[in-house]
Scaffold this active site. Structure first.
Site, short mmCIF file in Angstrom:
data_model
loop_
_atom_site.label_atom_id
_atom_site.label_comp_id
_atom_site.label_asym_id
_atom_site.label_seq_id
_atom_site.Cartn_x
_atom_site.Cartn_y
_atom_site.Cartn_z
N ARG A 1 1.58 -6.78 -22.65
CA ARG A 1 1.07 -6.31 -23.94
C ARG A 1 1.99 -5.29 -24.59
O ARG A 1 1.84 -4.98 -25.77
CB ARG A 1 -0.34 -5.72 -23.76
CG ARG A 1 -0.37 -4.46 -22.91
CD ARG A 1 -1.81 -4.07 -22.54
NE ARG A 1 -2.62 -3.83 -23.70
CZ ARG A 1 -2.66 -2.66 -24.35
NH1 ARG A 1 -1.92 -1.65 -23.94
NH2 ARG A 1 -3.44 -2.50 -25.40
N GLU B 1 -0.86 -10.53 6.88
CA GLU B 1 -0.51 -9.15 7.20
C GLU B 1 0.69 -8.65 6.40
O GLU B 1 1.28 -7.62 6.72
CB GLU B 1 -0.21 -9.03 8.70
CG GLU B 1 -1.42 -9.26 9.59
CD GLU B 1 -2.55 -8.31 9.28
OE1 GLU B 1 -2.30 -7.08 9.22
OE2 GLU B 1 -3.70 -8.77 9.10
N ASP C 1 -4.07 3.96 -26.83
CA ASP C 1 -4.90 3.54 -25.70
C ASP C 1 -4.97 4.62 -24.64
O ASP C 1 -4.14 5.53 -24.58
CB ASP C 1 -4.32 2.27 -25.06
CG ASP C 1 -4.50 1.06 -25.95
OD1 ASP C 1 -5.37 1.09 -26.82
OD2 ASP C 1 -3.76 0.07 -25.76
N PRO D 1 0.82 -1.22 0.00
CA PRO D 1 0.00 0.00 0.00
C PRO D 1 0.85 1.26 0.00
O PRO D 1 0.38 2.32 -0.42
CB PRO D 1 -0.80 -0.11 1.30
CG PRO D 1 -0.77 -1.56 1.66
CD PRO D 1 0.53 -2.08 1.16
#
Length: 286
Positions: free
Chosen positions: A165, A128, A180, A101
């Site tokens: 890709r 965790e 894109d 995170p």
């Protein structure tokens, strides 16, 4: 033990990019590596995916990779020595990446950077997460968004698809990804196919007219309109042209916004040439 996914006997050459995923649940990532475009790219030898089960490096007969956190608290923490042994089993990597995170946001620009590498290793946490000392074993941390999941495998699948890709030869058209969303700095323009009429909604006439210049101009205008309406934050630093500045102004962008986005000045209007005065008629009899 590091086991590559099975490949056909006729797989050619050394892959252009190898992804190695350290995970407690390799079966979650196997379908993403074996099917669709990624699977076909592996069959053609353009890239490879290796799934490393960290339980193979637990160092105990019960294959236990985690333990209770020092200081107390809920959940279990994956041991740093397990991660170290698993990493040591792999060939040298250009990047060792931990999903976290606290990591750098994963963007199209990061995907393009990673696609230039030869070997990428990803640590997929569970429970965790990893012992904090694992951070010293990696080259960077990545986050795919500000939300919490049960493990890193889903994030790994996102990164695999986004980076794979971009490897040369993986997509049929080498230029297909350049327009894109995010690759061009803007959201993508809307796409249409058959049927031309559906429940009162028609395909725009310009797309059926055969004028490639008009189609390109329409698509650029639609990309600008979508980005302005849905993700105006992307316009900051986007590669805007003087013509784009005019279009954004027509779409309702204010001069203050255009300045904030770094939009260039609109093109100067062409000066009309003054008509050349006609030569006077020659005098009679000349």
């Amino acid at each position: 033990m590091t086991d590559p996914l099975p490949l056909p006997d006729d797989t050619a050459g050394t892959p252009g990019l190898t992804f190695s995923f350290l995970t407690l649940f390799p079966e979650l990532l196997a379908p993403f590596a074996a099917e669709a475009i990624v699977g076909k790219a592996r069959e053609r030898g353009l890239l490879d995916v290796r799934l490393v089960n960290m339980r193979d490096f637990a160092g105990n007969r019960h294959h236990k990779v985690d333990d209770t956190p020092y200081g107390g608290g809920a959940g279990m923490v994956i041991r740093v020595d397990v991660a170290e042994r698993a990493l040591a089993s792999l060939p040298a990597a250009d990047e060792v990446i931990l999903f976290s995170p606290a990591g750098q946001p994963f963007t199209q620009a990061v995907a393009e950077e990673l696609a230039e590498r030869r070997h990428l290793v990803f640590l997929c946490g569970r429970y965790e997460g990893f012992d904090a000392r694992t951070e010293g074993l990696v080259t960077r941390e990545l986050s795919i968004g500000d939300f919490v999941m049960m493990g890193g495998e889903a994030a790994a699948a996102c990164v695999l698809e986004a980076v794979a890709r971009l490897v040369p030869g993986v997509l049929g058209d080498p230029e297909s990804h350049q327009a894109d969303s995010f690759s061009s700095g803007l959201l993508d323009y809307p796409e249409y196919t058959r049927p031309p009429e559906w429940r009162g909604q028609s395909v725009p006439d310009v797309l059926r007219g055969g004028n490639h210049g008009a189609v390109a101009a329409w698509r650029r205008g639609q990309a600008l309109a979508r980005t302005l309406a849905r993700r105006p934050d992307l316009l900051v630093g986007a590669p805007l042209t003087p013509a784009d500045t005019v279009t954004l102004g027509e779409l309702g962008a204010t001069p203050e916004q255009l300045q904030e986005w770094g939009a260039p000045p609109p093109p100067r209007p062409k000066r009309r040439k003054r008509p050349r005065p006609a030569d006077p008629d020659p005098p009679p009899g000349s």
